[in-house]
Design a protein around this motif. Structure first.
Motif, PDB file in Angstrom:
ATOM      1  N   HIS A   1      80.311  53.846  99.367  1.00 23.86           N
ATOM      2  CA  HIS A   1      80.162  53.108 100.626  1.00 23.86           C
ATOM      3  C   HIS A   1      78.696  52.972 101.037  1.00 23.86           C
ATOM      4  CE1 HIS A   1      79.990  57.222 102.381  1.00 23.86           C
ATOM      5  NE2 HIS A   1      79.234  56.638 103.307  1.00 23.86           N
ATOM      6  N   VAL A   2      77.822  53.844 100.532  1.00 27.49           N
ATOM      7  CA  VAL A   2      76.400  53.733 100.866  1.00 27.49           C
ATOM      8  C   VAL A   2      75.834  52.430 100.302  1.00 27.49           C
ATOM      9  CG1 VAL A   2      74.110  54.759 100.571  1.00 27.49           C
ATOM     10  CG2 VAL A   2      76.094  56.230 100.977  1.00 27.49           C
ATOM     11  N   ALA A   3      76.195  52.119  99.060  1.00 24.17           N
ATOM     12  CA  ALA A   3      75.734  50.872  98.457  1.00 24.17           C
ATOM     13  C   ALA A   3      76.324  49.664  99.168  1.00 24.17           C
ATOM     14  CB  ALA A   3      76.109  50.841  96.972  1.00 24.17           C
ATOM     15  N   SER A   4      77.603  49.728  99.505  1.00 21.51           N
ATOM     16  CA  SER A   4      78.246  48.605 100.199  1.00 21.51           C
ATOM     17  C   SER A   4      77.590  48.349 101.552  1.00 21.51           C
ATOM     18  CB  SER A   4      79.739  48.879 100.381  1.00 21.51           C
ATOM     19  OG  SER A   4      80.395  48.958  99.131  1.00 21.51           O
ATOM     20  N   ILE A   5      77.342  49.433 102.294  1.00 19.72           N
ATOM     21  CA  ILE A   5      76.684  49.280 103.594  1.00 19.72           C
ATOM     22  C   ILE A   5      75.263  48.763 103.404  1.00 19.72           C
ATOM     23  CG2 ILE A   5      75.810  50.518 105.611  1.00 19.72           C
ATOM     24  CD1 ILE A   5      78.214  52.399 105.353  1.00 19.72           C
ATOM     25  N   GLY A   6      74.577  49.282 102.387  1.00 22.16           N
ATOM     26  CA  GLY A   6      73.210  48.850 102.130  1.00 22.16           C
ATOM     27  C   GLY A   6      73.128  47.365 101.826  1.00 22.16           C
ATOM     28  N   LEU A   7      73.996  46.873 100.944  1.00 23.79           N
ATOM     29  CA  LEU A   7      73.992  45.452 100.609  1.00 23.79           C
ATOM     30  C   LEU A   7      74.409  44.605 101.803  1.00 23.79           C
ATOM     31  CD1 LEU A   7      75.487  45.503  96.996  1.00 23.79           C
ATOM     32  CD2 LEU A   7      73.099  45.192  97.671  1.00 23.79           C
TER      33      LEU A   7
ATOM     34  N   PHE B   1      65.623  50.983 103.862  1.00 24.73           N
ATOM     35  CA  PHE B   1      65.075  50.132 102.805  1.00 24.73           C
ATOM     36  C   PHE B   1      65.808  48.799 102.730  1.00 24.73           C
ATOM     37  CE2 PHE B   1      65.595  48.763  98.317  1.00 24.73           C
ATOM     38  CZ  PHE B   1      64.293  48.345  98.080  1.00 24.73           C
ATOM     39  N   THR B   2      67.129  48.834 102.718  1.00 24.99           N
ATOM     40  CA  THR B   2      67.885  47.583 102.586  1.00 24.99           C
ATOM     41  C   THR B   2      67.749  46.704 103.828  1.00 24.99           C
ATOM     42  OG1 THR B   2      69.886  48.801 103.267  1.00 24.99           O
ATOM     43  CG2 THR B   2      69.547  48.458 100.900  1.00 24.99           C
ATOM     44  N   ALA B   3      67.621  47.311 105.003  1.00 22.76           N
ATOM     45  CA  ALA B   3      67.403  46.518 106.214  1.00 22.76           C
ATOM     46  C   ALA B   3      66.047  45.819 106.159  1.00 22.76           C
ATOM     47  CB  ALA B   3      67.501  47.404 107.453  1.00 22.76           C
ATOM     48  N   ALA B   4      65.008  46.577 105.769  1.00 25.81           N
ATOM     49  CA  ALA B   4      63.668  45.993 105.687  1.00 25.81           C
ATOM     50  C   ALA B   4      63.604  44.937 104.587  1.00 25.81           C
ATOM     51  CB  ALA B   4      62.638  47.091 105.432  1.00 25.81           C
ATOM     52  N   MET B   5      64.169  45.257 103.426  1.00 27.52           N
ATOM     53  CA  MET B   5      64.159  44.294 102.334  1.00 27.52           C
ATOM     54  C   MET B   5      65.017  43.080 102.685  1.00 27.52           C
ATOM     55  SD  MET B   5      62.713  43.741  99.441  1.00 27.52           S
ATOM     56  CE  MET B   5      62.133  45.332  98.861  1.00 27.52           C
ATOM     57  N   GLY B   6      66.105  43.299 103.406  1.00 27.40           N
ATOM     58  CA  GLY B   6      66.944  42.188 103.825  1.00 27.40           C
ATOM     59  C   GLY B   6      66.198  41.211 104.706  1.00 27.40           C
ATOM     60  N   PHE B   7      65.333  41.719 105.579  1.00 29.66           N
ATOM     61  CA  PHE B   7      64.538  40.850 106.447  1.00 29.66           C
ATOM     62  C   PHE B   7      63.638  39.935 105.621  1.00 29.66           C
ATOM     63  CE2 PHE B   7      61.278  39.843 109.600  1.00 29.66           C
ATOM     64  CZ  PHE B   7      62.074  39.533 110.697  1.00 29.66           C
ATOM     65  N   LEU B   8      63.281  40.391 104.417  1.00 28.93           N
ATOM     66  CA  LEU B   8      62.380  39.634 103.535  1.00 28.93           C
ATOM     67  C   LEU B   8      63.121  38.954 102.392  1.00 28.93           C
ATOM     68  CD1 LEU B   8      59.840  42.584 103.197  1.00 28.93           C
ATOM     69  CD2 LEU B   8      59.608  40.636 104.740  1.00 28.93           C
ATOM     70  N   TRP B   9      64.426  39.080 102.337  1.00 32.18           N
ATOM     71  CA  TRP B   9      65.244  38.768 101.155  1.00 32.18           C
ATOM     72  C   TRP B   9      65.192  37.295 100.755  1.00 32.18           C
ATOM     73  CZ3 TRP B   9      67.272  42.265  98.010  1.00 32.18           C
ATOM     74  CH2 TRP B   9      68.331  41.928  97.162  1.00 32.18           C
ATOM     75  N   LEU B  10      65.786  36.422 101.564  1.00 33.56           N
ATOM     76  CA  LEU B  10      65.808  34.987 101.266  1.00 33.56           C
ATOM     77  C   LEU B  10      64.925  34.200 102.227  1.00 33.56           C
ATOM     78  CD1 LEU B  10      69.570  34.320 100.421  1.00 33.56           C
ATOM     79  CD2 LEU B  10      67.659  34.663  98.845  1.00 33.56           C
ATOM     80  N   SER B  11      64.043  34.893 102.932  1.00 34.74           N
ATOM     81  CA  SER B  11      63.155  34.184 103.848  1.00 34.74           C
ATOM     82  C   SER B  11      62.174  33.291 103.104  1.00 34.74           C
ATOM     83  CB  SER B  11      62.396  35.189 104.723  1.00 34.74           C
ATOM     84  OG  SER B  11      61.792  36.201 103.933  1.00 34.74           O
ATOM     85  N   THR B  12      62.039  33.495 101.792  1.00 36.43           N
ATOM     86  CA  THR B  12      61.200  32.606 100.985  1.00 36.43           C
ATOM     87  C   THR B  12      61.858  31.245 100.766  1.00 36.43           C
ATOM     88  OG1 THR B  12      62.164  33.457  98.933  1.00 36.43           O
ATOM     89  CG2 THR B  12      60.194  34.560  99.749  1.00 36.43           C
ATOM     90  N   VAL B  13      63.182  31.180 100.889  1.00 41.73           N
ATOM     91  CA  VAL B  13      63.911  29.958 100.512  1.00 41.73           C
ATOM     92  C   VAL B  13      63.588  28.783 101.426  1.00 41.73           C
ATOM     93  CG1 VAL B  13      66.207  28.938 100.212  1.00 41.73           C
ATOM     94  CG2 VAL B  13      65.746  31.258  99.379  1.00 41.73           C
ATOM     95  N   PRO B  14      63.755  28.885 102.762  1.00 45.98           N
ATOM     96  CA  PRO B  14      63.434  27.724 103.591  1.00 45.98           C
ATOM     97  C   PRO B  14      61.958  27.347 103.528  1.00 45.98           C
ATOM     98  CG  PRO B  14      63.845  29.652 104.962  1.00 45.98           C
ATOM     99  CD  PRO B  14      64.270  30.014 103.576  1.00 45.98           C
ATOM    100  N   LEU B  15      61.077  28.336 103.423  1.00 49.66           N
ATOM    101  CA  LEU B  15      59.649  28.043 103.372  1.00 49.66           C
ATOM    102  C   LEU B  15      59.265  27.314 102.089  1.00 49.66           C
ATOM    103  CD1 LEU B  15      58.363  31.470 104.724  1.00 49.66           C
ATOM    104  CD2 LEU B  15      58.217  29.279 105.911  1.00 49.66           C
ATOM    105  N   THR B  16      59.815  27.768 100.960  1.00 48.42           N
ATOM    106  CA  THR B  16      59.498  27.138  99.681  1.00 48.42           C
ATOM    107  C   THR B  16      60.023  25.708  99.634  1.00 48.42           C
ATOM    108  OG1 THR B  16      59.547  29.283  98.553  1.00 48.42           O
ATOM    109  CG2 THR B  16      59.769  27.317  97.181  1.00 48.42           C
TER     110      THR B  16
END
Length: 397
Positions: A242-248, A304-319
């Protein structure tokens, strides 16, 4: 505009939500089928590569005939691929269905096609914002679908869970009716300032296009390594599933805010998107270093997953907004497909290399180090991008 945003967002929610949970199937499938992690990783890696390759040609088709028919075909192919993933008795068939078939389906149901519709239907002064909203919808799909997929696996077993997802994928075909575009109907004749060949030559001789390709490669490497291998990485350290599921799920949740903010920043600072992109890639490396330095615990995973999530697909609209700003929207799906192909080459390397180096070394340490170095590289190569719109000479008579 509202209909386009709603239907486009829901398509991306389903298409991206389903695929973001594939890491949850790594251990159940490899353990029951007695396959190696590398064999599963190779199939997912080929899926990403297939998505990128087919995305180029699907983008060309969508630019010419509109998104409607492409989305219907992609939804049907997605459902068939999930059925094949559930029932494949050998690694070869698993690779063909999970890899080639689902990858092609994702090309026809995700960003390149949807962003082409947005670019043509949304006014330029709202385009980056709209792309951010749609990317946020894809993030919500991850937040919503990953726990759903984990529950389906627990309740029905991994194979039956995939059959349920196949039925859900067909909803995309229904949503496609809300994305029919004027000017793409039967007998319509579209005026085109550029041929496909001219558009490709213009893009590939433009240094900024090549730099966007390079940065997007890194994006693919990082997100797919984490998305697919994080559950196994945590299991190796004795973490409960469940740690991985919550993280993702946290990745998906915080990505909603990250992509929406990125789209807004791109709209507010139309000539400074490169700096936002550079900051995103640099911060990914910083966050990863901190994750590896602190003692591993459920809370360190969640942070880690919360911080990385904030940066995850934020490149998509900008690119994609940068591509539209530089080159226009006439061939946006095709050019977006080429840039996304670079992303998927990175995804292939991140997924496959994660499995390969794990089998060779018994851990994921080397892949984490590569990911950090690539983040620094991407932060640097985005800085020289020139975002000004190209001024084309009128075609000679």
């Amino acid at each position: 505009m509202l209909q386009v945003l709603l239907c486009g967002g829901m398509v991306v929610t389903l298409a991206m939500g389903i695929r973001h949970g594939f890491g949850l199937w790594l251990l159940p499938i490899t353990q029951e089928m007695d396959w190696t992690r590398e064999s599963f990783s190779l199939a997912i890696a080929i899926q990403n590569l297939s998505w990128g390759v087919f995305g180029i040609f699907v983008g060309m088709i969508a630019d010419r005939i509109g998104a409607f028919k492409v989305l219907i075909g992609g939804a049907i192919l997605y459902a068939l691929g999930l059925v094949g993933m559930a029932l494949s008795p050998t690694t070869l068939l698993f690779t063909l269905t999970t890899g080639l078939m689902i990858g092609a389906a994702q090309a026809g149901t995700t960003y390149a096609v949807i962003y082409g519709v947005l670019g043509r239907q949304i006014p330029v002064e709202r385009r980056s914002w709209a792309m951010g909203v749609t990317a946020a919808a894809g993030s919500f799909g991850q937040f919503f679908m990953v726990p759903v997929e984990g529950t389906l696996i627990a309740q029905f077993g991994w194979s039956n869970a995939l059959l349920v997802l196949a039925l859900m994928a067909l909803i995309i075909a229904v949503l496609a009716f809300g994305l029919r575009e004027p000017g793409f109907g039967k007998g319509a004749v579209l005026h085109r300032e550029q041929t496909v060949g001219q558009a490709l030559k213009e893009a590939w001789t433009n240094p900024s296009f090549v730099l966007l390709l390079s940065g997007y490669f890194v994006c693919g490497f990082q997100v797919m390594f984490i998305g697919v291998h994080m559950p196994s990485y945590l299991k190796d350290f004795g973490m409960a599933p469940h740690v991985a599921s919550i993280g993702l799920a946290l990745v998906g949740l915080f990505n909603i805010f990250g992509t929406y903010l990125a789209g807004n920043l791109g709209q507010k600072y139309p000539m400074r998107k490169r700096y936002v992109l550079s900051g995103i890639y640099g911060l990914r490396s910083v966050v990863t270093v901190l994750f590896l330095l602190v003692p591993l615990s459920p809370w360190s995973v969640y942070c880690f997953t919360a911080a990385m999530g904030f940066l995850w697909l934020s490149t998509v609209p900008l690119t994609n907004a940068t591509i539209a700003q530089i080159f226009g929207v006439q061939h946006l799906s095709m050019l977006g497909g080429f840039v996304f192909f670079s992303h998927q080459i990175g995804s292939f390397m991140g997924v496959w290399l994660g499995g390969y180096l794990y089998d060779q070394n018994g851990n994921y340490d080397m892949v984490w180090y590569v990911s950090i170095a690539l983040g620094i590289f991407a932060a640097l190569v985005n800085l020289p991008i020139r975002e000004a719109s190209l001024v084309r000479r009128p075609a000679s008579a």
